[in-house]
Design a protein around this motif. Structure first.
Motif, PDB file in Angstrom:
ATOM      1  N   GLN A 178      18.851  96.159  -2.939  1.00 29.10           N
ATOM      2  CA  GLN A 178      18.078  96.099  -1.692  1.00 29.10           C
ATOM      3  C   GLN A 178      17.373  97.427  -1.435  1.00 29.10           C
ATOM      4  O   GLN A 178      16.208  97.462  -1.027  1.00 29.10           O
ATOM      5  CB  GLN A 178      19.011  95.762  -0.530  1.00 29.10           C
ATOM      6  CG  GLN A 178      18.312  95.674   0.827  1.00 29.10           C
ATOM      7  CD  GLN A 178      19.304  95.364   1.951  1.00 29.10           C
ATOM      8  OE1 GLN A 178      20.499  95.345   1.738  1.00 29.10           O
ATOM      9  NE2 GLN A 178      18.800  95.105   3.124  1.00 29.10           N
ATOM     10  N   ASP A 182      14.509  88.372   0.901  1.00 32.49           N
ATOM     11  CA  ASP A 182      15.109  87.169   1.495  1.00 32.49           C
ATOM     12  C   ASP A 182      16.296  86.705   0.668  1.00 32.49           C
ATOM     13  O   ASP A 182      17.340  86.306   1.199  1.00 32.49           O
ATOM     14  CB  ASP A 182      14.058  86.050   1.587  1.00 32.49           C
ATOM     15  CG  ASP A 182      13.015  86.355   2.653  1.00 32.49           C
ATOM     16  OD1 ASP A 182      13.309  87.180   3.548  1.00 32.49           O
ATOM     17  OD2 ASP A 182      11.913  85.781   2.583  1.00 32.49           O
ATOM     18  N   TRP A 183      16.110  86.736  -0.651  1.00 29.23           N
ATOM     19  CA  TRP A 183      17.212  86.338  -1.546  1.00 29.23           C
ATOM     20  C   TRP A 183      18.413  87.275  -1.372  1.00 29.23           C
ATOM     21  O   TRP A 183      19.558  86.824  -1.305  1.00 29.23           O
ATOM     22  CB  TRP A 183      16.716  86.361  -2.995  1.00 29.23           C
ATOM     23  CG  TRP A 183      17.794  86.078  -3.996  1.00 29.23           C
ATOM     24  CD1 TRP A 183      18.240  84.869  -4.410  1.00 29.23           C
ATOM     25  CD2 TRP A 183      18.559  87.056  -4.729  1.00 29.23           C
ATOM     26  NE1 TRP A 183      19.234  85.000  -5.341  1.00 29.23           N
ATOM     27  CE2 TRP A 183      19.455  86.345  -5.547  1.00 29.23           C
ATOM     28  CE3 TRP A 183      18.581  88.439  -4.763  1.00 29.23           C
ATOM     29  CZ2 TRP A 183      20.353  86.974  -6.394  1.00 29.23           C
ATOM     30  CZ3 TRP A 183      19.474  89.077  -5.607  1.00 29.23           C
ATOM     31  CH2 TRP A 183      20.353  88.339  -6.402  1.00 29.23           C
ATOM     32  N   HIS A 227      19.245  89.080   1.306  1.00 31.51           N
ATOM     33  CA  HIS A 227      19.901  88.846   2.595  1.00 31.51           C
ATOM     34  C   HIS A 227      20.721  87.549   2.560  1.00 31.51           C
ATOM     35  O   HIS A 227      21.822  87.483   3.125  1.00 31.51           O
ATOM     36  CB  HIS A 227      18.845  88.757   3.694  1.00 31.51           C
ATOM     37  CG  HIS A 227      18.125  90.051   3.915  1.00 31.51           C
ATOM     38  ND1 HIS A 227      16.843  90.144   4.399  1.00 31.51           N
ATOM     39  CD2 HIS A 227      18.519  91.339   3.686  1.00 31.51           C
ATOM     40  CE1 HIS A 227      16.480  91.397   4.486  1.00 31.51           C
ATOM     41  NE2 HIS A 227      17.473  92.152   4.042  1.00 31.51           N
ATOM     42  N   ARG A 228      20.185  86.553   1.878  1.00 29.40           N
ATOM     43  CA  ARG A 228      20.900  85.271   1.793  1.00 29.40           C
ATOM     44  C   ARG A 228      22.216  85.435   1.025  1.00 29.40           C
ATOM     45  O   ARG A 228      23.270  84.938   1.449  1.00 29.40           O
ATOM     46  CB  ARG A 228      20.005  84.233   1.117  1.00 29.40           C
ATOM     47  CG  ARG A 228      20.582  82.819   1.111  1.00 29.40           C
ATOM     48  CD  ARG A 228      19.534  81.786   0.721  1.00 29.40           C
ATOM     49  NE  ARG A 228      18.950  82.030  -0.583  1.00 29.40           N
ATOM     50  CZ  ARG A 228      17.714  82.491  -0.790  1.00 29.40           C
ATOM     51  NH1 ARG A 228      16.920  82.767   0.241  1.00 29.40           N
ATOM     52  NH2 ARG A 228      17.246  82.681  -2.010  1.00 29.40           N
ATOM     53  N   GLU A 229      22.157  86.140  -0.087  1.00 31.48           N
ATOM     54  CA  GLU A 229      23.371  86.316  -0.891  1.00 31.48           C
ATOM     55  C   GLU A 229      24.374  87.234  -0.202  1.00 31.48           C
ATOM     56  O   GLU A 229      25.584  87.041  -0.313  1.00 31.48           O
ATOM     57  CB  GLU A 229      23.008  86.866  -2.284  1.00 31.48           C
ATOM     58  CG  GLU A 229      22.153  85.935  -3.130  1.00 31.48           C
ATOM     59  CD  GLU A 229      22.807  84.578  -3.341  1.00 31.48           C
ATOM     60  OE1 GLU A 229      24.055  84.511  -3.344  1.00 31.48           O
ATOM     61  OE2 GLU A 229      22.067  83.585  -3.484  1.00 31.48           O
ATOM     62  N   GLY A 282      24.799  87.339   2.945  1.00 33.85           N
ATOM     63  CA  GLY A 282      25.420  86.510   3.970  1.00 33.85           C
ATOM     64  C   GLY A 282      26.477  85.582   3.412  1.00 33.85           C
ATOM     65  O   GLY A 282      27.426  85.195   4.105  1.00 33.85           O
ATOM     66  N   ARG A 283      26.340  85.203   2.136  1.00 31.16           N
ATOM     67  CA  ARG A 283      27.317  84.296   1.527  1.00 31.16           C
ATOM     68  C   ARG A 283      28.579  85.022   1.063  1.00 31.16           C
ATOM     69  O   ARG A 283      29.611  84.389   0.839  1.00 31.16           O
ATOM     70  CB  ARG A 283      26.679  83.595   0.321  1.00 31.16           C
ATOM     71  CG  ARG A 283      25.590  82.602   0.709  1.00 31.16           C
ATOM     72  CD  ARG A 283      24.935  82.038  -0.537  1.00 31.16           C
ATOM     73  NE  ARG A 283      23.886  81.078  -0.211  1.00 31.16           N
ATOM     74  CZ  ARG A 283      23.061  80.533  -1.099  1.00 31.16           C
ATOM     75  NH1 ARG A 283      23.170  80.867  -2.367  1.00 31.16           N
ATOM     76  NH2 ARG A 283      22.144  79.675  -0.718  1.00 31.16           N
TER      77      ARG A 283
END
Length: 737
Positions: free
Chosen positions: A679, A725-726, A728-730, A732-733
């Motif tokens: 990031q 975006d990818w 942040h999504r990962e 969050g998981r």
């Protein structure tokens, strides 16, 4: 510092019991124990350990009992405190022990909680006594030092007074010997001291009336330098000193009665009393006739020097003009040579392109791009990179090499091409794919046997030696030593030429259920044997895979795998990728522009470059001239990026993702740090390269690479797929504790 306790008791089990009960204090360094079996033994050990703080003693013991020991301790070691521990706890024994100096009394069987409390209390008392004695000793030492200091100070004062008297006499001698005038007057203008030189310069002694009346200049004929004007008495340095000012001047002349004029330099300063009032004024003056003459000569010399400097500046200006003309000519010549060099470089690039095109022109009509897998030896789309030259040169010099990089970067294809070239020069080459030897169900024995069989098969030794029988005959050796003996006794004896062994997919060893550190130690042993066994100088290894040298040897107590030369395998450069043009010539009008646009998206990543070239050949509409960049961008968007998971065939981008997110070797915390580093690279454009695990794993995944000394995203395709975006999504998981 640990407190020391002596235990005196003839029961042998007590020592074990004491050490067990006080083990925490012993391990923590709070307590140390010394054990004695009777009073005689205790006195002997006290001589060896005079720093004992506390003694725990029984009463009834052979040779010397505890009560007798108390008497001896009272005479010889009065500061040592004794706690009696005895089964004879009657009042008579207790009173006898206390009268003979015991600090306390405990009865057997021992209550260890009571013993620990009594021990702590006694040691604290001993500590207080020692502290008090130490303070008393320090006070006595301080008293002695103070007495010595007072005596020394008295002696110093006596010496100072004698030195002062002696110094005053010497000072008078010094002042009289000075070649300058010195005059000291008090606040009322009375003369305190005038040396002989001052009298000579003034022509008379100090006259208090002149100072008091303010007529100093008239009395001593003091004039402004070079004039017939009396020097104002209020401005004289001695007058200003009486007002509390320091001053100096060289603008005073003395006009003697014989017509002689003496120029003076005068300096004066006030001397203040403790209340800040002027007590004395000191004036110092000297004849500066010679200095005035020297200044006049210097001024004349300066004027002459200025004339010469003017002439020199004129000559310098002429030289500057000549130098400028010369620099202009050098600059013009340099520009001409630079243009010539650029022309030569452009010509060299054109020749390289033409050579590539000529090579491609001889290729068969079945020219096509290969996406994934090792390219065959005669593949027309193989791209020669800097790594090819580095690896070939290193192997010709006998270097051990390793190519440890991300997947699908062309490592195996490079091995195939270098193997073909070396074999053509008479070098024996073997290639072993570690991933084919075994998996988690393979035993250590089977794995090394598979390595040996793969080596024998690749070197065409299977028809010359029964590998199975040889392996069984040497079963008395450990597997790794058997493999080493096979290399020594079979491979290097059968082949008299150089032998290069390529070991591919080396990272497969990281997934085995047993350690393979010994295998890499064997490789290092082969390298070290070159020093005293010449035949090992003919043997070279090349390791290929997705790992780092530090990961190959897992046991941190062993020396890391630190031999060999690293071969950097980077993406295609435009001048290197010219062989790929042949497949584009019949499909686009400007293949060079299309190839440049492809590399702009792939960053030269071999798999993606071959795939995108193949997509260009199968496109419905060719690129319009001048629109190559936007045409390739649309092709990338429609055929790779849109619904990328479904279009990722053969699998490539998913491999990168799964290596980071679904790697059973990585903890959730480690994946979190990986994503945070990636990031940062996305947000800032780059990050410093480091040899820490997160940086290494990101590079091994292929998602980022080292460029210009920084970590950067490898290409625009990865940057589009694995965007913020990818990330942040990962993030969050992730389930991180």
């Amino acid at each position: 510092m640990a407190a020391r306790i002596m235990v005196v008791d003839d029961e042998p089990d007590l020592e074990v019991l004491i050490r067990q009960k006080f083990r925490r204090h012993i391990r923590g360094g709070d307590l140390e124990f010394v054990f004695a079996h009777n009073g005689v033994d205790a006195l002997a050990k006290l001589e060896a350990h005079p720093d004992i703080d506390l003694i725990l003693s029984d009463i009834n013991m052979p040779e010397m009992d505890g009560l007798t020991l108390l008497e001896e301790l009272k005479r010889s070691y009065p500061l040592v405190k004794v706690v009696m521990v005895s089964a004879y706890g009657d009042m008579e024994n207790i009173r006898t022990a206390m009268n003979r100096g015991a600090f306390d009394f405990l009865t057997k069987p021992i209550n260890f909680q009571d013993l620990e409390a009594t021990t702590s209390k006694t040691l604290e008392y001993v500590k207080q006594i020692k502290s008090a004695l130490e303070q008393e000793q320090q006070a006595r030492q301080a008293e002695r030092r103070l007495l010595v200091s007072l005596q020394q100070e008295i002696e110093i004062r006596h010496q100072a007074e004698a030195a002062l008297r002696k110094s005053e006499g010497r000072l008078t001698q010094y002042l009289e010997a000075l070649p300058i005038g010195v005059s000291v007057i008090d606040a009322q203008g009375r003369s305190f001291y005038v040396n002989q030189r001052a009298k000579e310069l003034l022509g008379q002694g100090v006259k208090p009336a002149a100072v008091a009346s303010g007529n100093i200049s008239e009395t001593y004929h003091l004039y402004r330098s070079g004039t017939d004007q009396l020097y104002p008495s209020d401005d004289l340095p001695i007058t200003r000193a009486l007002r509390g000012e320091k001053s100096t001047t060289d603008g005073i002349d003395i006009h003697r009665s014989d017509g002689t004029v003496i120029p003076l330099e005068t300096w004066a300063t006030p001397i203040f009393d403790p209340d800040g009032q002027v007590a004395y004024a000191i004036a110092v003056f000297q004849d500066i006739t010679q200095r005035k003459q020297a200044e006049a000569e210097r001024q004349q010399f300066t004027r002459q020097l200025e004339k010469k400097n003017l002439a020199l500046r004129q000559v310098r200006d002429q030289l500057v003009e000549a130098n400028q003309t010369l620099e202009d000519k050098v600059r013009e010549r340099t520009q001409e040579l630079t243009q010539t060099l650029q022309l030569l470089r452009a010509t060299q690039a054109e020749l390289e392109i033409e050579n590539a095109l000529l090579r491609s022109a001889r290729l068969p009509a079945s020219f096509d791009y290969q996406v994934g897998g090792s390219l065959p030896m005669d593949a027309p789309t193989y791209v020669v990179r800097q790594a090819d030259r580095h690896l070939y040169r290193a192997l010709k010099l006998g270097e051990f090499c390793y190519i440890l990089n991300a997947r699908q970067m062309g490592k195996s294809s490079l091995r195939v091409q270098i193997t073909q070239r070396l074999k053509g020069e008479g070098v024996a080459c073997a290639a072993i794919d570690i991933s084919e030897i075994g998996n988690r169900n393979t035993t250590l024995e089977q794995w090394y046997a598979g390595l040996m069989y793969g080596l024998a098969s690749s070197l065409d030794l299977v028809s010359k030696i029964n590998v199975r029988s040889w392996w069984r005959e040497h079963q008395f050796l450990p597997p790794v030593q058997r493999l080493g003996e096979f290399i020594n006794a079979v491979v290097l004896e059968h082949y008299v030429e150089d032998v290069v062994i390529f070991i591919d997919e080396i990272d497969s060893v990281l997934s085995l259920d047993f350690a393979t550190d010994d295998f890499f130690i064997l490789l290092r042993t082969c390298f070290n044997r070159r020093a005293d066994q010449p035949k090992y100088q003919r043997l070279t290894f090349v390791l290929l895979g997705v790992a780092t040298p530090s990961q190959l040897i897992q046991d941190k107590n062993r020396t890391p795998f630190n031999i060999g030369q690293a071969i950097e395998l980077n993406g295609f450069q435009l001048h290197e990728a010219q062989p790929l043009l042949k497949g584009l010539n019949d499909y686009v009008s400007n293949p060079q522009a299309v190839l440049a646009a492809i590399l702009h998206w792939t960053g030269g990543q071999p798999f993606l470059t071959q795939k995108l070239c193949k997509l260009v050949r199968s496109a419905d509409q060719p690129a319009a001239e001048g629109q190559e960049d936007s045409w390739v961008a649309d092709l990338v968007q429609s055929q790779i990026l849109t619904n990328w998971e479904a279009q990722d065939e053969p699998e490539h981008i998913r491999t990168i993702r799964d290596r980071l997110l679904n790697n059973h070797h990585f903890s959730p915390e480690f994946v979190l740090r990986l994503l945070q580093l990636y990031q940062r690279i996305l947000e800032e454009g780059s990050a410093p390269v480091g040899e820490f695990p997160e940086s290494i794993e990101l590079r091994l995944s292929g998602m980022v690479c080292k460029r210009d000394g920084q970590l950067k995203v490898t290409n625009r395709i990865y940057e589009w797929v694995f965007n913020l975006d990818w990330v942040h999504r990962e993030l969050g998981r992730l389930k991180v504790p």
